[in-house]
Structure formats: structure tokens, C-alpha cells
Design a protein around this motif. Sequence first.
Motif, PDB file in Angstrom:
ATOM      1  N   LEU A   1       0.831  -1.209   0.000  1.00 56.80           N
ATOM      2  CA  LEU A   1       0.000   0.000   0.000  1.00 56.80           C
ATOM      3  C   LEU A   1       0.863   1.257   0.000  1.00 56.80           C
ATOM      4  CD1 LEU A   1      -2.914   1.055   0.195  1.00 56.80           C
ATOM      5  CD2 LEU A   1      -2.610   1.126   2.650  1.00 56.80           C
TER       6      LEU A   1
ATOM      7  N   ILE B   1     -18.391   6.049   6.882  1.00 55.91           N
ATOM      8  CA  ILE B   1     -18.124   4.728   6.328  1.00 55.91           C
ATOM      9  C   ILE B   1     -16.638   4.459   6.448  1.00 55.91           C
ATOM     10  CG2 ILE B   1     -18.458   3.239   4.344  1.00 55.91           C
ATOM     11  CD1 ILE B   1     -20.336   5.483   3.275  1.00 55.91           C
ATOM     12  N   PRO B   2     -16.224   3.615   7.361  1.00 59.26           N
ATOM     13  CA  PRO B   2     -14.793   3.352   7.492  1.00 59.26           C
ATOM     14  C   PRO B   2     -14.267   2.677   6.233  1.00 59.26           C
ATOM     15  CG  PRO B   2     -16.055   2.397   9.306  1.00 59.26           C
ATOM     16  CD  PRO B   2     -17.034   2.864   8.293  1.00 59.26           C
ATOM     17  N   GLY B   3     -13.120   3.134   5.767  1.00 57.10           N
ATOM     18  CA  GLY B   3     -12.521   2.515   4.594  1.00 57.10           C
ATOM     19  C   GLY B   3     -12.904   3.186   3.290  1.00 57.10           C
ATOM     20  N   MET B   4     -13.901   4.068   3.334  1.00 59.81           N
ATOM     21  CA  MET B   4     -14.377   4.724   2.115  1.00 59.81           C
ATOM     22  C   MET B   4     -13.268   5.569   1.489  1.00 59.81           C
ATOM     23  SD  MET B   4     -17.134   4.428   0.617  1.00 59.81           S
ATOM     24  CE  MET B   4     -17.576   5.007  -0.994  1.00 59.81           C
TER      25      MET B   4
ATOM     26  N   MET C   1     -10.111   4.999   1.065  1.00 61.52           N
ATOM     27  CA  MET C   1      -9.258   4.313   0.100  1.00 61.52           C
ATOM     28  C   MET C   1     -10.021   3.981  -1.175  1.00 61.52           C
ATOM     29  SD  MET C   1      -6.502   4.565   1.474  1.00 61.52           S
ATOM     30  CE  MET C   1      -5.544   3.786   0.187  1.00 61.52           C
ATOM     31  N   VAL C   2     -11.343   3.797  -1.047  1.00 65.85           N
ATOM     32  CA  VAL C   2     -12.139   3.539  -2.254  1.00 65.85           C
ATOM     33  C   VAL C   2     -12.079   4.750  -3.164  1.00 65.85           C
ATOM     34  CG1 VAL C   2     -14.452   3.093  -3.120  1.00 65.85           C
ATOM     35  CG2 VAL C   2     -13.665   1.948  -1.056  1.00 65.85           C
TER      36      VAL C   2
ATOM     37  N   ALA D   1      -8.689   5.057  -4.747  1.00 60.25           N
ATOM     38  CA  ALA D   1      -8.469   4.136  -5.859  1.00 60.25           C
ATOM     39  C   ALA D   1      -9.213   4.605  -7.104  1.00 60.25           C
ATOM     40  CB  ALA D   1      -8.918   2.726  -5.467  1.00 60.25           C
ATOM     41  N   VAL D   2     -10.444   5.095  -6.900  1.00 57.70           N
ATOM     42  CA  VAL D   2     -11.206   5.610  -8.053  1.00 57.70           C
ATOM     43  C   VAL D   2     -10.460   6.784  -8.668  1.00 57.70           C
ATOM     44  CG1 VAL D   2     -13.336   6.747  -8.743  1.00 57.70           C
ATOM     45  CG2 VAL D   2     -13.422   4.811  -7.194  1.00 57.70           C
TER      46      VAL D   2
ATOM     47  N   LEU E   1      -7.277   7.340  -8.732  1.00 63.81           N
ATOM     48  CA  LEU E   1      -6.146   6.841  -9.528  1.00 63.81           C
ATOM     49  C   LEU E   1      -6.629   6.335 -10.884  1.00 63.81           C
ATOM     50  CD1 LEU E   1      -3.098   6.013  -9.668  1.00 63.81           C
ATOM     51  CD2 LEU E   1      -3.872   3.752  -9.095  1.00 63.81           C
ATOM     52  N   LEU E   2      -7.753   5.587 -10.854  1.00 67.30           N
ATOM     53  CA  LEU E   2      -8.284   5.052 -12.107  1.00 67.30           C
ATOM     54  C   LEU E   2      -8.684   6.176 -13.049  1.00 67.30           C
ATOM     55  CD1 LEU E   2     -10.454   1.988 -11.106  1.00 67.30           C
ATOM     56  CD2 LEU E   2      -8.451   2.059 -12.562  1.00 67.30           C
TER      57      LEU E   2
ATOM     58  N   GLY F   1      -4.809  -0.088  -9.683  1.00 69.80           N
ATOM     59  CA  GLY F   1      -5.902   0.731  -9.171  1.00 69.80           C
ATOM     60  C   GLY F   1      -7.177  -0.076  -8.989  1.00 69.80           C
TER      61      GLY F   1
ATOM     62  N   PHE G   1      -6.932  -2.302  -5.945  1.00 70.39           N
ATOM     63  CA  PHE G   1      -7.140  -1.582  -4.689  1.00 70.39           C
ATOM     64  C   PHE G   1      -8.586  -1.186  -4.517  1.00 70.39           C
ATOM     65  CE2 PHE G   1      -3.637  -0.627  -1.977  1.00 70.39           C
ATOM     66  CZ  PHE G   1      -2.634  -1.265  -2.646  1.00 70.39           C
ATOM     67  N   LEU G   2      -9.214  -0.815  -5.621  1.00 71.53           N
ATOM     68  CA  LEU G   2     -10.622  -0.425  -5.546  1.00 71.53           C
ATOM     69  C   LEU G   2     -11.456  -1.594  -5.042  1.00 71.53           C
ATOM     70  CD1 LEU G   2     -12.832   1.581  -6.098  1.00 71.53           C
ATOM     71  CD2 LEU G   2     -12.956   0.741  -8.420  1.00 71.53           C
TER      72      LEU G   2
ATOM     73  N   ASN H   1     -10.770  -2.445  -1.304  1.00 68.09           N
ATOM     74  CA  ASN H   1     -11.301  -1.492  -0.335  1.00 68.09           C
ATOM     75  C   ASN H   1     -12.818  -1.424  -0.384  1.00 68.09           C
ATOM     76  OD1 ASN H   1      -8.977  -0.204   1.086  1.00 68.09           O
ATOM     77  ND2 ASN H   1      -8.311  -0.043  -1.027  1.00 68.09           N
TER      78      ASN H   1
ATOM     79  N   LEU I   1     -13.863  -4.195   1.604  1.00 66.22           N
ATOM     80  CA  LEU I   1     -13.675  -3.867   3.012  1.00 66.22           C
ATOM     81  C   LEU I   1     -14.853  -3.036   3.518  1.00 66.22           C
ATOM     82  CD1 LEU I   1     -11.457  -4.318   5.098  1.00 66.22           C
ATOM     83  CD2 LEU I   1     -10.545  -2.095   4.515  1.00 66.22           C
ATOM     84  N   VAL I   2     -15.342  -2.127   2.687  1.00 67.08           N
ATOM     85  CA  VAL I   2     -16.467  -1.284   3.087  1.00 67.08           C
ATOM     86  C   VAL I   2     -17.753  -2.098   3.123  1.00 67.08           C
ATOM     87  CG1 VAL I   2     -17.912   0.637   2.358  1.00 67.08           C
ATOM     88  CG2 VAL I   2     -15.450   0.856   2.274  1.00 67.08           C
TER      89      VAL I   2
END
Lengths: 362, 297
Positions: A256, A307-310, A312-313, A316-317, A319-320, B103, B106-107, B110, B113-114
Motif C-alpha cells: 500500500l 463509512i470506514p474505509g471509504m 481508500m475507495v 483508488a477511483v 487513480l483510475l 488501481g 485496490f478499488l 477497499n 472492506l467497506v
Amino acid sequence: MQQKKKNRFRDTCLTIIVIVLLGCFLHYAQNHFNGYAIQIINLVAVNAILALSMNIIYGFTGMFSLGQAGFMAIGAYVSALCVLTPEQKEMMWILDEIIWPFSTIHTSFFVSVVAGGLITAFISLLIALPVLRLGGDYLGIATLGFAEIIRVVITNATPITNGALGIKGIPLHANMWWNYGWLLFTLYFMIVLLRSNFGNVFKAIRDDEVAAKVMGINTFKYRVISFCIGAFFAGVGGALMGNLITTIDPKMFNFLLTFNILMIVVAGGLGSLTGSILGSVIITVLLEWLRIVEEPMTILNFEIPGIPGMRMVIFAVALLVIILFRREGLMGMREFSWDSVIGFLSRPFNRNKNADTGKEQA
Amino acid sequence: MTSAMFIQHFFNALTLGSLYGLIAIGYTMVYGILRLINFAHGDIFMMGAYFIFFGTVSFFLPWGVAAVLAIAAASLCGVIIDRIAYQPLRNAPRISALISAIGVSFLIENLALVIFTGLPRPVVQPEWLVKPLAFGNVRILPLGLVVPAISFILVAALLWVVYRTKPGLAMRAISKDIETTRLLGVKVNKIIAFTFALGSALAAASGIMWALRYPQIHPFMGVLPGFKAFIAAVFGGIGSIQGAMVGGLILGFIEIMLVAFFPEFSGYRDAYAFILLIAILLVKPTGLLGEKLEEKI
């Protein structure tokens, strides 16, 4: 010629002014900002060093290396081992006694960071000699493999590294002055390096390795040099990060971390030092700012649960989206220069003048 | 070590190895066609396991139905990933697609995970699969026989598809020369989507069987098996389906047997695969059964 000299003098003055302004800002921040903001400002500097170190390997020499986290781990551990006092170490190593040379070392902070960088560079040399014969994504996977191996070794070499427990209570030496000092040094070093013939060779290898070889360049040698320089600064960055967070353990240096730095480099622009700096400011601040979505919010009396973890979502989006729609990143391969800034700022003033002299300038 | 223990280790290794092999096939097929390391493949594997968990626990489906649905859903995910994240980058530098793959990976992790939370979930194992069979003093889980058997059937089916059907022919043609294949009138993007569907189905099948064998699933369960399976694919020779299976089996045996024979080094277990990778890349970069890949200039 005269004009060029004048410009250079002007640029140096402007650069010095900016550095002084940065110093004033840091001084102000240190006295007036809260600890959290200071931590973020520090992280920006450390991330910038790491991004620069990755950019020199990947953005300028074109070697897709995913070993950054491993190099950081080495730098952080070496620095922590150097900077802790023998008594602290004796207290902390519970599972196994710490072995001899490491139990007695005690150096100043600066020496520990340099040692971290140098030892990382040395280990990267050992890795580079076999691995850099590979190219493309194989290199990425192999370096990733090495980073994983480094992590596993650190986890298991308990007499040296305290194993999975990690090292706690590293004194917080890495204040803003150290971090930004190292950042300035890194930046200066890279600028000088890239302006020298080394820089030209690196870029030639990136753009077309076969052509560079045909021109008589020993590409392997230059690839190794670039890799080791990058690793040195990754080690320095890791050492600073360890001293900034004051706690390190092997789990911290997982994929990570490499991914975060890759994200900064790609977002800023591969092959642009300016981009790496801008990228690290934006991404570091954005990552902290995104913590909002993980906390409960109240909008118009509606309770929205966090929302825990949101975070990193979204990350990641992002980055995409960057890679799909703006592949060259923020800066592409362009660099910051005073000429362009002055040109940009003075555009509204002498638009009419330019209309006359436009032909000459073109 | 007694021979009884050795036989038990042998079946453990066979199980682990064939699971690695099934994942590795997906990597090798995608790499063979697109020259892309599909980092999201390990996450498809994870999703297969989660789909079977929700199918059996939340919707009370029978195991067989749930497994088929989970595999279908995972294939669909694979196709969607290809459409969204890889297809727009077909003509981009390869590294861009690779970053896109990281990417996506990871998406998915995560997002999982959510949605699924980080809590490890216990998978319900059918009774008859986990009641040890006794052969003399050798005790083997039926899983140790069922998993390799299913794996080999799946691989045989895949080989039939690749070498005996029209879409398989198109797949092989694309892996040789994508442009010429397109000129010959093959719908390249459809075939690539089909490849992703096949690879993802095998990964999901592997994920389901993994969940049966090691009944704890969590959003990051696919990361390490994914990396190791990729290594298996490289080891066996990237682009070769048989090679991927052989590489997976070898990797499974190395991991289990080294831990069995040298328990003092068991902490280094996760490093073996990477050491193996670096060794094979240095000695024989094309892998055991791989064809020589010429870099085009």
C-alpha cells in the motif's frame, strides 16, 4: 548571452526568495499551527522525497520499480537502530536479546538518516545487479518480490529488528526543518543530476533503450546508478518517516505504501520533478481531508454515518480516473520554470505589446 | 517424518498447488493475450469466496447452485473490469494498463472492506467434505482428493475450449498477433472479454475451494495467493496453460514441503515464492514451458 546571464541571476534571486518565504511559513506554522497540521506539513515533505526517489527510477529512467516500500523499510530500521540509545534498545527487545553491533550503536539523527540512505543504496545495488537485467513489468514484479522478501526478513530477524513487534519510542527528531532541509537537498541534487549528462542518458534510456545502446551507452551501468540513487533517497525518506511517526513495524511497509507513492508520481506527472512535489502536496492533503467521509456527519439534521474505509475507495477511483482520462498527470513531463511563471503573470499586462512582437518571439 | 505424515503433506500440497494453478491460469491467459499483469485477478478469487459465502449463508442456496452462481457472477466481474479499466487503454503504453490494474485491485479490495467489513467470515463446510477418511494410519480430508480432482477436470475443460473450439482458436491467434487477427475479421474485444470470463471463472472456482479448505474469508485474502499464483504462472512459462498448472503445483509442493521439513524456517514461508520468482527470472525468464517472447522494436 547577456540576457541569459541576467535571467539566471533573476531566477536564482527568485528561488532564494521562495526558499526564504518557505522558511518563514514553516516558522509561522511551527508556532501557530496545531500538531495535526504540522504532522501533515511534515508528511508532505517526506512524501515528496519518496515521490522524487521513485520518479528518478521510473519517470526519468523508465524502470518500473515497485520496491519502494522495501527500501523505505531498510532506511527506517537502520535509522531507528542508530538513533535509539542502548538502554532503550535493551528494554524494547523482549523476544530476543539484541545482538552486538546493533546494541551499542548510538549516533546523532543526521548521521542515522545518512546511514539509512547509504545502507539502502548498498542493498539496492545488490538487488540491482541481478534484477535490472529484466525489463518492463517483469522488473516491477521482481522488485515487488524483493520488497516482500525484505519485509519477511525484517519480521523474522528478531535479534536485529525486534520482529513483528516493531520499534517504538523513536525520538521525534524529524521536525519541519530537517524534513524540508532534506527535501530541498533532494530537489537540488535531482535538478543538478538531471541537468548533467547523467540526466540526458537516463532520459535516453527511458525513451528508447535500444537506441541508447546503439549510441554506445552502457545502459545497464546507468540503470544501476539511477536505481541506487532512487533507493538512497527512498531510504532517506523511510528514515525520516520512521522518525516522524516514531513507531515502525514490518506491517507498515507493505504494498500500500508503494502504491501511495506511485499514485503521487502518476498524478503529478511521470518525469516531472515539479509534478512530484505538487502531487505530494495534493495527494497528502487530499488523503487527510478524505477522512471526513469516514466520520459521521450531520447535514440538515440528517445523521449520515461515517463509512470506514471509504477513503481508500475514493482514492483508488481517483487513480483510475487519472490513468484513464489524463494519463500524463498534472504536469506531464513539463517542469516549473521562472520564465513560464513570469510569462504567465505578465500576460494580461502586455497582451497588446505581444501582438506586435509576437512574430519575433515565435 | 513418518510415511503417513508424508502422505498427508503430499495431499495438502496437491490441494494448495492445484488451487494456485487455477488462479495462475487466469494470469497466464490474460498475459499471453494482452501482455498485462491483471493485478485484480486475486481479488476476483476473493469475490468468488464471498459470493459462495453469501449464497449459502444469506440466501440458503444449496452448495451446487451457489457455486455455479458465484462462478457466473465472478466471470461477469472479470468482464466488467476489462471493459472499464483495460479496454480504454489497449493502445496506451503497457505501464498505464498495469497501473490501472493496480488501481482496480485496490478499488475492489477497499470496496469489499467497506461492503463486507474487515471481519473474517467463517464458511460453512459441508459435513462429508471435512470428515477425515482413514486409510490405515493415514488420515486424509476428502477435500484433499476432491479439490485436485475438480481442478484437473476444469483444466481439461479449459484446454478443450482453447484447443478445440472456434473462440479458443481466436484466443490463440490474438496471442500471436493481435492486429492480424483483427484484420481477419475476429471480434478481438469480444474474445478478450471471453478470456477474462474464463480466467475469472477459474479464479472463482479456486476461491470457492480455498474457502472450503481454509474456511476464513476476508477482503484481503486474494492478495497473497494472487501474487503467488502470478509467480506460478511466470515459473511455468507465461502464456502456457499447462505451464501455469505445473508452476502452481510446484509452488504448492515447495511451500508445504519446506515448512514440513524445516519447521524452524516457517516464518519465511511467504518469501519462498518470491525467491523462486527471482531465481527463475534470472535463470530462465521464459519459464519452464514458455515460448520465447520477442520484444518487438
